[in-house]
Enzyme design. Structure first.
Site, PDB file in Angstrom:
ATOM      1  N   LYS A  65      -4.390   1.860  -4.613  1.00 43.51           N
ATOM      2  CA  LYS A  65      -3.575   1.559  -3.441  1.00 43.51           C
ATOM      3  C   LYS A  65      -2.689   0.352  -3.739  1.00 43.51           C
ATOM      4  O   LYS A  65      -3.033  -0.500  -4.564  1.00 43.51           O
ATOM      5  CB  LYS A  65      -4.431   1.283  -2.197  1.00 43.51           C
ATOM      6  CG  LYS A  65      -5.298   0.049  -2.269  1.00 43.51           C
ATOM      7  CD  LYS A  65      -6.055  -0.162  -0.971  1.00 43.51           C
ATOM      8  CE  LYS A  65      -6.926  -1.414  -1.033  1.00 43.51           C
ATOM      9  NZ  LYS A  65      -6.175  -2.657  -1.162  1.00 43.51           N
ATOM     10  N   LYS A  94     -10.884  -4.710  -0.773  1.00 50.54           N
ATOM     11  CA  LYS A  94      -9.967  -5.157  -1.815  1.00 50.54           C
ATOM     12  C   LYS A  94      -8.724  -5.776  -1.187  1.00 50.54           C
ATOM     13  O   LYS A  94      -8.338  -5.446  -0.068  1.00 50.54           O
ATOM     14  CB  LYS A  94      -9.564  -3.980  -2.707  1.00 50.54           C
ATOM     15  CG  LYS A  94     -10.730  -3.317  -3.440  1.00 50.54           C
ATOM     16  CD  LYS A  94     -11.303  -4.232  -4.508  1.00 50.54           C
ATOM     17  CE  LYS A  94     -12.390  -3.538  -5.324  1.00 50.54           C
ATOM     18  NZ  LYS A  94     -13.654  -3.382  -4.589  1.00 50.54           N
ATOM     19  N   ASP A  95      -8.080  -6.666  -1.924  1.00 57.73           N
ATOM     20  CA  ASP A  95      -6.897  -7.375  -1.438  1.00 57.73           C
ATOM     21  C   ASP A  95      -5.803  -6.402  -1.007  1.00 57.73           C
ATOM     22  O   ASP A  95      -5.604  -5.353  -1.631  1.00 57.73           O
ATOM     23  CB  ASP A  95      -6.346  -8.288  -2.523  1.00 57.73           C
ATOM     24  CG  ASP A  95      -7.327  -9.369  -2.915  1.00 57.73           C
ATOM     25  OD1 ASP A  95      -8.275  -9.054  -3.656  1.00 57.73           O
ATOM     26  OD2 ASP A  95      -7.148 -10.519  -2.476  1.00 57.73           O
ATOM     27  N   LYS A  96      -5.076  -6.789   0.035  1.00 61.62           N
ATOM     28  CA  LYS A  96      -3.950  -5.981   0.495  1.00 61.62           C
ATOM     29  C   LYS A  96      -2.732  -6.204  -0.385  1.00 61.62           C
ATOM     30  O   LYS A  96      -2.076  -5.238  -0.810  1.00 61.62           O
ATOM     31  CB  LYS A  96      -3.616  -6.332   1.950  1.00 61.62           C
ATOM     32  CG  LYS A  96      -2.369  -5.624   2.457  1.00 61.62           C
ATOM     33  CD  LYS A  96      -2.058  -5.966   3.902  1.00 61.62           C
ATOM     34  CE  LYS A  96      -0.795  -5.261   4.375  1.00 61.62           C
ATOM     35  NZ  LYS A  96      -0.491  -5.561   5.800  1.00 61.62           N
TER      36      LYS A  96
END
Length: 439
Positions: A65, A94-96
């Site tokens: 992503k 998880k980090d954006k």
């Protein structure tokens, strides 16, 4: 000095303690710079705990992503497979503002990946699909591999970055929770505290209301909420903010604040509680760093075994064991700190008293934790132990120039639940900032 829980109104603003009180790499100059200027500057690869077996009711997907939070990605996958969000499992958030790869499970009994149309999304790619017998649960990962480009630096500072990262690989790094755990307004832990204390109005005021710092995209909505115009607040709240819209929808329909808070996605609600626990953990960790006791055991500690995640009490007999310090130096074991909850294993003696004091310093007691579970059954606050120090594995550093300018790239692996920003803070030695909806 022992702080009596709830004795000061200012406790509502207790610190998230994300700043290092002292750098372990203080002898090395910081390289400065910024991270996350572009999604491709921050790469995260999840290291699975196990491989899918090829059969079962759960479709396992390896997902890449970009520029999406894990919750947003989960909802898109649930929509495609026509299942409720709780049927989608993931091992961690998880980090954006990054490109991240992680395993996701979808409960689809009797179905195979080829029974569904191709998944198409501009920010999500499915790299492989398989079957397995169980849902992927939180914590079902071995760790994460990070590759992070620092911008706005001279390539020559790679020497300082390499020296700092080598020092951390040799000594380990404080297992501090990073800024993204506390949100772009740095108040997720305060929302969690209000939820634990049963103050739905205070929790929603923090989540939805106006304040000194308001993201521009939410400004109109927050001002409307402050004026009591919940319908306008809902209309003005961007669809990106799902939890906020869920709460505003209940208020706009005439529901009370308790009902509105209960309408928030349970994963998001649990995240606020976890943020509170994280802030208290950080307070314990920073105190330990200041006391110079991060790299040694103290009588009363609960030692954390990093491979099995089991704990054992550090008694005088254990302290006398000849291989204890060698195991600590090899990062096989570490002192642990509290993720406070009703069933959390507790340390003893002075260590336990310090951890209770940190909880009280946040304005919460163990009775409050139990009362929260009794009152709001969906908010289970079981608690856990977390290592205070973790290894930095297989570090790599390079400097260079690309089409966007100079950079220093730092790569390393961390155990599950650990934050790369803690490592980068030791290397850069400048404040790190977060943007809306980073997890």
């Amino acid at each position: 000095m022992t702080v009596e829980a709830g004795s000061n109104a200012d406790l509502a603003r207790f610190d998230a303690h994300v700043t290092a009180p002292a750098y372990l790499t203080s002898a090395v100059p910081g390289i400065g710079g910024v991270i996350k200027q572009r999604d491709e500057d921050f790469l995260v690869d999840e290291i699975p705990l196990y491989e899918p077996c090829g059969e079962g009711e759960h479709i396992y997907l390896y997902v890449e992503k970009r520029g999406l939070s894990t919750i947003q990605m989960r909802d898109e996958i649930a929509r495609h497979f026509r299942v409720p969000p709780h049927s989608v499992g993931h091992a961690g958030l998880k980090d954006k503002h990054a490109i991240t790869r992680q395993v996701v499970s979808v409960h689809a009994p009797g179905k195979r990946p080829e029974d569904f149309p191709s998944f198409r999304h501009p920010r999500i790619n499915i790299l492989w699909a398989d079957l397995h017998t169980n849902k992927l649960q939180r914590g079902h990962l071995a760790g994460n591999r990070f590759s992070i480009k620092v911008r706005g630096v001279e390539p020559a500072t790679v020497l300082h970055a390499r020296r700092a990262l080598d020092m951390l690989a040799a000594s380990g790094v404080p297992n501090r929770f990073g800024l993204q755990r506390f949100g772009y307004l740095r108040n997720n832990h305060l929302i969690g505290r209000a939820m634990i204390l049963g103050d739905a109005r205070a929790a929603l005021d923090l989540l939805l209301g106006p304040g000194a710092a308001m993201p521009e995209m939410q400004r109109e909505s927050r001002l409307a909420y402050g004026a009591g115009d919940y319908a306008r607040a809902l209309d003005a709240m961007p669809r990106l903010f799902k939890g906020e819209r869920q709460a505003l929808g209940v208020l706009a329909a005439g529901g009370d604040h308790a009902a509105a808070l209960g309408a928030i996605d349970q994963t998001a609600a649990g995240f606020f509680i976890s943020s509170f626990q994280s802030a208290v953990f950080n307070a314990v960790l920073n105190r330990r760093v200041m006391d110079g006791a991060l790299d040694r055991f103290v009588e009363g500690d609960l030692a954390f075994v990093l491979k099995s995640r089991a704990t054992f009490p550090v008694t005088p007999a254990v302290l006398a064991e000849p291989d204890l310090n060698a195991r600590l130096a090899r990062a096989e074991i570490a002192p642990s700190g509290p993720m406070w909850g009703t069933t959390m294993a507790r340390a003893s003696g002075e260590v336990d008293r310090a951890e209770v004091e940190a909880l009280a310093g946040a304005g919460v007691t163990t009775d409050d934790l139990r009362a929260c579970e009794d009152r709001d059954g969906y908010l289970m606050i079981g608690g856990d132990r977390r290592p205070l120090r973790i290894p930095v594995i297989d570090p790599d550093v390079e400097g260079g120039v690309d089409e966007h300018g100079a950079y220093v790239r730092c790569a390393f692996e961390l155990p599950r639940g650990s934050f790369a920003t803690t490592v980068m803070d030791e290397i850069m030695k400048v404040p790190l900032e977060e943007e809306p909806g980073n997890e």
